[in-house]
Design an enzyme around this catalytic site. Structure first.
Site, PDB file in Angstrom:
ATOM      1  N   GLU A   1       0.154  -9.569  -0.597  1.00  0.00           N
ATOM      2  CA  GLU A   1      -1.273  -9.940  -0.475  1.00  0.00           C
ATOM      3  C   GLU A   1      -1.937 -10.014  -1.845  1.00  0.00           C
ATOM      4  O   GLU A   1      -2.762 -10.891  -2.104  1.00  0.00           O
ATOM      5  CB  GLU A   1      -1.986  -8.907   0.422  1.00  0.00           C
ATOM      6  CG  GLU A   1      -1.527  -8.998   1.869  1.00  0.00           C
ATOM      7  CD  GLU A   1      -2.134  -7.911   2.734  1.00  0.00           C
ATOM      8  OE1 GLU A   1      -1.789  -6.736   2.507  1.00  0.00           O
ATOM      9  OE2 GLU A   1      -2.948  -8.229   3.606  1.00  0.00           O
TER      10      GLU A   1
ATOM     11  N   ALA B   1       0.854  -1.200   0.000  1.00  0.00           N
ATOM     12  CA  ALA B   1       0.000   0.000   0.000  1.00  0.00           C
ATOM     13  C   ALA B   1       0.883   1.241   0.000  1.00  0.00           C
ATOM     14  O   ALA B   1       2.020   1.198   0.479  1.00  0.00           O
ATOM     15  CB  ALA B   1      -0.882  -0.014   1.243  1.00  0.00           C
TER      16      ALA B   1
ATOM     17  N   GLY C   1       0.930  -5.217   1.042  1.00  0.00           N
ATOM     18  CA  GLY C   1      -0.171  -5.368   0.086  1.00  0.00           C
ATOM     19  C   GLY C   1       0.284  -5.982  -1.223  1.00  0.00           C
ATOM     20  O   GLY C   1      -0.505  -6.617  -1.925  1.00  0.00           O
TER      21      GLY C   1
ATOM     22  N   GLU D   1       3.916  -5.126   7.529  1.00  0.00           N
ATOM     23  CA  GLU D   1       2.983  -4.127   8.071  1.00  0.00           C
ATOM     24  C   GLU D   1       3.205  -3.871   9.556  1.00  0.00           C
ATOM     25  O   GLU D   1       3.056  -2.753  10.042  1.00  0.00           O
ATOM     26  CB  GLU D   1       1.533  -4.580   7.852  1.00  0.00           C
ATOM     27  CG  GLU D   1       1.035  -4.427   6.423  1.00  0.00           C
ATOM     28  CD  GLU D   1       1.380  -5.606   5.518  1.00  0.00           C
ATOM     29  OE1 GLU D   1       2.267  -6.416   5.888  1.00  0.00           O
ATOM     30  OE2 GLU D   1       0.766  -5.716   4.445  1.00  0.00           O
TER      31      GLU D   1
HETATM   32  C1  3H9 Z   1       0.451  -2.280   3.430  1.00  0.00           C
HETATM   33  O1  3H9 Z   1       0.757  -2.816   2.400  1.00  0.00           O
HETATM   34  C2  3H9 Z   1      -0.919  -2.399   4.061  1.00  0.00           C
HETATM   35  C3  3H9 Z   1      -1.758  -3.497   3.494  1.00  0.00           C
HETATM   36  O2  3H9 Z   1      -1.496  -4.724   4.134  1.00  0.00           O
HETATM   37  C4  3H9 Z   1      -3.223  -3.324   3.698  1.00  0.00           C
HETATM   38  C5  3H9 Z   1      -3.860  -2.043   3.458  1.00  0.00           C
HETATM   39  C6  3H9 Z   1      -5.354  -2.127   3.541  1.00  0.00           C
HETATM   40  N1  3H9 Z   1       4.575   3.525   0.014  1.00  0.00           N
HETATM   41  O3  3H9 Z   1      13.360   2.485   1.070  1.00  0.00           O
HETATM   42  P1  3H9 Z   1      13.817   3.158  -0.175  1.00  0.00           P
HETATM   43  C7  3H9 Z   1       9.337   5.036  -1.136  1.00  0.00           C
HETATM   44  S1  3H9 Z   1       1.536  -1.292   4.273  1.00  0.00           S
HETATM   45  C8  3H9 Z   1       5.035   4.745  -0.295  1.00  0.00           C
HETATM   46  O4  3H9 Z   1      14.673   4.344  -0.044  1.00  0.00           O
HETATM   47  P2  3H9 Z   1      15.156   0.703  -0.862  1.00  0.00           P
HETATM   48  C9  3H9 Z   1      10.304   5.502  -0.079  1.00  0.00           C
HETATM   49  O5  3H9 Z   1       9.689   6.394   0.815  1.00  0.00           O
HETATM   50  C10 3H9 Z   1       2.967  -1.224   3.226  1.00  0.00           C
HETATM   51  N2  3H9 Z   1       6.332   4.998  -0.568  1.00  0.00           N
HETATM   52  O6  3H9 Z   1      14.488   2.120  -1.179  1.00  0.00           O
HETATM   53  C11 3H9 Z   1      11.385   6.142  -0.920  1.00  0.00           C
HETATM   54  O7  3H9 Z   1      10.931   7.428  -1.253  1.00  0.00           O
HETATM   55  P3  3H9 Z   1      11.982   8.644  -1.431  1.00  0.00           P
HETATM   56  C12 3H9 Z   1       3.787  -2.450   3.360  1.00  0.00           C
HETATM   57  C13 3H9 Z   1       7.183   3.973  -0.508  1.00  0.00           C
HETATM   58  O8  3H9 Z   1      15.515   0.157  -2.174  1.00  0.00           O
HETATM   59  C14 3H9 Z   1      11.414   5.283  -2.162  1.00  0.00           C
HETATM   60  O9  3H9 Z   1      10.168   4.584  -2.197  1.00  0.00           O
HETATM   61  N3  3H9 Z   1       5.021  -2.290   2.623  1.00  0.00           N
HETATM   62  C15 3H9 Z   1       6.773   2.693  -0.181  1.00  0.00           C
HETATM   63  O10 3H9 Z   1      16.184   0.841   0.190  1.00  0.00           O
HETATM   64  C16 3H9 Z   1      12.538   4.270  -2.187  1.00  0.00           C
HETATM   65  O11 3H9 Z   1      12.477   3.530  -0.973  1.00  0.00           O
HETATM   66  C17 3H9 Z   1       6.181  -1.959   3.219  1.00  0.00           C
HETATM   67  O12 3H9 Z   1       6.246  -1.817   4.414  1.00  0.00           O
HETATM   68  C18 3H9 Z   1       5.403   2.480   0.084  1.00  0.00           C
HETATM   69  N4  3H9 Z   1       4.899   1.270   0.379  1.00  0.00           N
HETATM   70  O13 3H9 Z   1      13.982  -0.183  -0.224  1.00  0.00           O
HETATM   71  C19 3H9 Z   1       7.368  -1.760   2.331  1.00  0.00           C
HETATM   72  N5  3H9 Z   1       7.839   1.877  -0.186  1.00  0.00           N
HETATM   73  O14 3H9 Z   1      12.874   8.235  -2.547  1.00  0.00           O
HETATM   74  C20 3H9 Z   1       8.016  -0.444   2.634  1.00  0.00           C
HETATM   75  C21 3H9 Z   1       8.894   2.641  -0.520  1.00  0.00           C
HETATM   76  O15 3H9 Z   1      11.119   9.823  -1.707  1.00  0.00           O
HETATM   77  N6  3H9 Z   1       9.167  -0.186   1.785  1.00  0.00           N
HETATM   78  N7  3H9 Z   1       8.503   3.907  -0.721  1.00  0.00           N
HETATM   79  O16 3H9 Z   1      12.704   8.742  -0.098  1.00  0.00           O
HETATM   80  C22 3H9 Z   1      10.388  -0.724   2.022  1.00  0.00           C
HETATM   81  O17 3H9 Z   1      10.576  -1.540   2.900  1.00  0.00           O
HETATM   82  C23 3H9 Z   1      11.523  -0.270   1.155  1.00  0.00           C
HETATM   83  O18 3H9 Z   1      11.203   1.011   0.672  1.00  0.00           O
HETATM   84  C24 3H9 Z   1      11.814  -1.206  -0.030  1.00  0.00           C
HETATM   85  C25 3H9 Z   1      12.870  -0.530  -0.966  1.00  0.00           C
HETATM   86  C26 3H9 Z   1      12.373  -2.522   0.486  1.00  0.00           C
HETATM   87  C27 3H9 Z   1      10.570  -1.449  -0.835  1.00  0.00           C
END
Ligand code: 3H9
Length: 719
Positions: free
Chosen positions: A103, A61, A100, A123
């Site tokens: 999921e 998400a 998500g 999450e």
């Molecule tokens: C969910 O899914 C809820 C659902 O179960 C149900 C809902 C009903 N959203 O970390 P990085 C941005 S909750 C928005 O530097 P990396 C991040 O802010 C979600 N933005 O790169 C950054 O922006 P900026 C569950 C996101 O390669 C840029 O992308 N998912 C999101 O070191 C690059 O990120 C998670 O918890 C996002 N979901 O790591 C995953 N993800 O360049 C969260 C990233 O402006 N994300 N951004 O600073 C991560 O763990 C890491 O970002 C990831 C990449 C491993 C994906």
């Protein structure tokens, strides 16, 4: 946001397009909903492949949308429509499938992953649970114990592990979309009902109650006071005990409670703050995106004590060749043994070969001549450090960067003895350096942008969260810690016991109370620092009152304790009692009660009952108050930097966001009012005097934390 293409005649290829991680924003959800519907209604289409552009399947998400009102199609019905459709849908997972994103993949009928893909339901780390059916589908696929572990920890898994657990059906080294299409063609016409996870039962498990009780006890122990892990256990339990539709209701209900909680807001703030601190800048306009870091291939480390060993291990694990230097043979041998042991144990745990070939050990600084960068980790003694840096300046190539691992000494003074102040920065690691995630990169007034960029990027390579800080005594973390520690001992003077203070701080969420931390790290360390800084010892004027130093209240309790040989765990006695020297289990010590009573009698301090609220407010608000002062002095770029220092270096409970976020969440007027109250009661404690920045923010109507920077009036900012 979701592209549609028909390929191989009968396959619909849907590509998520929302860089950088194809997060499921409302536009992406709309795109998926529309393209899936188009594919299901197109009679030419026999199967569907779902993939993400730029080598990323989906990061879940869109976290930025959580703070806004919900718009666009919801995830749950969108995933349900995919699963319930009468055409096989194959997820082609490349890069990441998180939250998500996973999921969504679990709603597909088949999953193919690239060998380098990572998956998980993280999450819980955002204060939430997988609320798009993740808590209900995953247990039906993997069984309850695996689902419980993955959902309550948020751990990322590799494609190979996902294959073993049955989360994916195939792993490929080649093109994952091609492999997914091949699979899609091969399954056309096969019955879909066994592939619809929501229709399956969770695999039976003996002793269900026992498993859930153990899981609940474990999450409560591991993340004291955090709501999300508890909700995750409850949601998985619903999958075990209820039909899918009722389980989904429970998932939604639990998510609703979490979503509106302060904890989720704090954890999501931490997610963005962690990324924001990497975007450093200096007053001269140099910043993260216009300054090139050097490519560091070889490094030297001087000093193989606890810190030096951890630094060597971190460098080597980042693939950097290291020359480790000690001045005495015995120390060198000990260091070699310890470093080798840590690396071998780590390699064994991960099933890889220890990279011992990357280290060489030496007894002379001459061996550092050709390295790209040196990290000095000798004793915390200015004269010693200056000698080392003067020698390094002579020995090393002109271009070698010189870094000092100091916990608070003046980096500029150290740089001044070298021939290259622009190439000198502080790299303050936290013990044990191969475990702790925080790195304070201390930007001296003469440190060049290139040196700062290099230290920040090296920290990242070593798996650290690097935070750029200014050069002031104690930098950010230890400077603020002083007021927190002072308050804790003042509370003992006034009537509290170490265990009462610790319990209140642990209830607040700290992993360990301040007195247990002191016993663990050794009380003699601070004693030595106080002696060397003239706070105790022959330099103190004997006619001065014992409880005043440098015009402010001083508590000699820790010094008196050290004089008795109570140095903490290492001597078996400190603020607590241990079974033996080196013991780990802290027991309250009646002798300490007597010692405190005698002390209060001697100084005529009336003992009073101190509430848990007072303990937390005085310690935590004093900490935040110093944080405001740090901002005002220009030693941290913003509140996020301070908060990440505390979350990653000082055991601050992440679900409270950091001391500055906590102050914002409590309400700045309330923090100001309580500090004013405590300062009135204790006018001899200057750090309880509310900072000017806090007053200005309250005067401006307490703007959101993201706007605080606009109210800082620093004339000498170092960042
Ligand atoms: C969910 O899914 C809820 C659902 O179960 C149900 C809902 C009903 N959203 O970390 P990085 C941005 S909750 C928005 O530097 P990396 C991040 O802010 C979600 N933005 O790169 C950054 O922006 P900026 C569950 C996101 O390669 C840029 O992308 N998912 C999101 O070191 C690059 O990120 C998670 O918890 C996002 N979901 O790591 C995953 N993800 O360049 C969260 C990233 O402006 N994300 N951004 O600073 C991560 O763990 C890491 O970002 C990831 C990449 C491993 C994906």
């Amino acid at each position: 946001m979701a592209q549609y293409a028909r390929t191989k005649g009968s396959i619909a290829l849907i590509t998520l397009t929302n860089p950088p991680v194809n997060a499921l924003s409302s536009a992406v959800r709309k795109g998926i909903t529309e393209t899936v519907s188009r594919a299901l209604n197109d009679t030419q289409v026999k199967a569907v492949v779902l993939c993400g552009e730029n080598g990323q399947f989906c990061g879940g998400a869109d976290i930025k949308e959580f703070a806004k009102p919900m718009s666009g199609p919801a995830l749950v019905p969108m995933i349900h429509a995919i699963e319930a459709g009468e055409k096989p849908v194959v997820a082609a997972i490349e890069g990441i499938a998180l939250g998500g994103g996973l999921e969504l993949a679990l709603g597909c009928h088949y999953r193919v992953a690239h060998a380098k893909a990572r998956m998980g339901l993280p999450e819980v780390t955002l204060g939430l649970l997988p609320a798009a059916g993740g808590t209900q589908r995953l247990p039906r696929l993997t069984g309850i114990p695996t689902a419980l572990e993955l959902i309550t920890t948020g751990r990322h898994i590799t494609a190979q592990e996902a294959l073993k657990l049955g989360i994916v059906d195939k792993v490929t080294d080649g093109n994952v979309v091609d492999a997914a299409m091949e699979m899609a063609l091969s399954v056309i016409g096969r019955p879909l009902s066994p592939r619809r996870l929501s229709t399956l039962s969770t695999p039976p498990l003996a002793n269900l109650d026992g498993v859930f009780e153990a899981a609940m006890a474990q999450v409560k122990r591991r993340s004291r006071g955090a709501m999300a892990p508890v909700a995750c256990v409850k949601a998985v339990r619903a999958a075990a005990e209820l039909p899918y539709s009722q389980g989904m209701k429970r998932e939604l209900e639990l998510m609703g409670t979490l979503m509106s909680s302060g904890q989720a807001k704090a954890l999501q703030y931490c997610f963005f703050a962690q990324r924001a601190v990497g975007k450093w800048s200096l007053p001269n306009g140099a910043q993260w995106n216009n300054s090139r870091p050097r490519d560091i291939r070889t490094a030297g480390v001087i000093g193989l004590g606890t810190m030096g060993r951890g630094i060597v291990v971190s460098l080597v694990k980042a693939g950097i060749s290291v020359v480790a230097v000690e001045m005495e043979e015995k120390q060198l041998d000990l260091g070699r043994k310890e470093v080798t042991g840590i690396l071998e144990r780590d390699a064994k745990r991960r099933g890889v070969t220890a990279p011992l070939h990357l280290i060489s050990f030496a007894l002379s600084l001459q061996s550092l001549r050709g390295v790209d960068l040196v990290i000095e980790a000798v004793f915390e003694d200015m004269e010693l450090k200056k000698r080392v840096f003067a020698d390094l300046s002579r020995v090393c190539n002109q271009n070698t960067m010189l870094c000092t691992n100091t916990s608070g000494l003046d980096v500029d003074q150290i740089a001044s003895v070298t021939d290259r102040p622009p190439l000198v920065v502080g790299m303050h690691f936290f013990a044990p350096a191969h475990v702790m995630k925080l790195l304070e990169v201390v930007c001296g007034p003469r440190s060049s942008a290139e040196a700062v960029a290099t230290a920040m990027s090296l920290g990242k390579r070593m798996g650290k969260v690097s935070v750029a800080v200014g050069n002031c005594p104690g930098f950010v973390g230890n400077r603020m810690l002083k007021s927190y520690m002072d308050e804790s001992v003042f509370l003992l003077e006034e009537g509290a016991s170490p265990e009462q203070v610790d319990q209140a701080l642990e209830e607040f969420g700290f992993a360990l109370g301040i007195f247990k931390v002191g016993d663990l790290s050794g009380l003699d360390v601070g004693w030595r620092v106080r002696k060397s800084s003239g706070l105790i010892g022959p330099d103190v004027n004997p006619t001065f009152p014992s409880r005043v130093r440098q015009g402010r209240r001083y508590c000699p309790l820790p010094d008196l304790l050290c004089e008795q040989g109570r140095w903490g765990q290492k001597t078996g006695r400190g603020w607590y009692l241990y079974d033996s020297a080196g013991g780990r289990v802290a027991r309250p010590d009646p002798e300490i009660q007597r010692f405190l009573q005698d002390y209060r009698l001697r100084y005529g301090i009336p003992s009073r009952r101190i509430s848990e609220q007072e303990v937390v407010e005085r310690c935590v608000f004093a900490l935040a108050n110093e944080g405001f002062q740090v901002l005002e002095d220009g030693m941290a770029a913003g509140p996020e930097d301070i908060d990440m220092v505390y979350v990653f270096g000082y055991g601050w409970p992440r679900h409270r966001g950091g001391p500055m976020f906590h102050a914002a969440q409590v309400g700045l007027p309330r923090v100001l009012q309580r500090l004013e109250f405590y300062y009135r009661e204790n006018p001899d404690i200057p750090h309880l005097q509310p900072s000017a920045l806090l007053r200005r923010l309250v005067g401006a109507g307490s703007p959101p934390i993201q706007q605080w920077k606009q109210y800082i009036r620093s004339t000498h900012s170092q960042l």
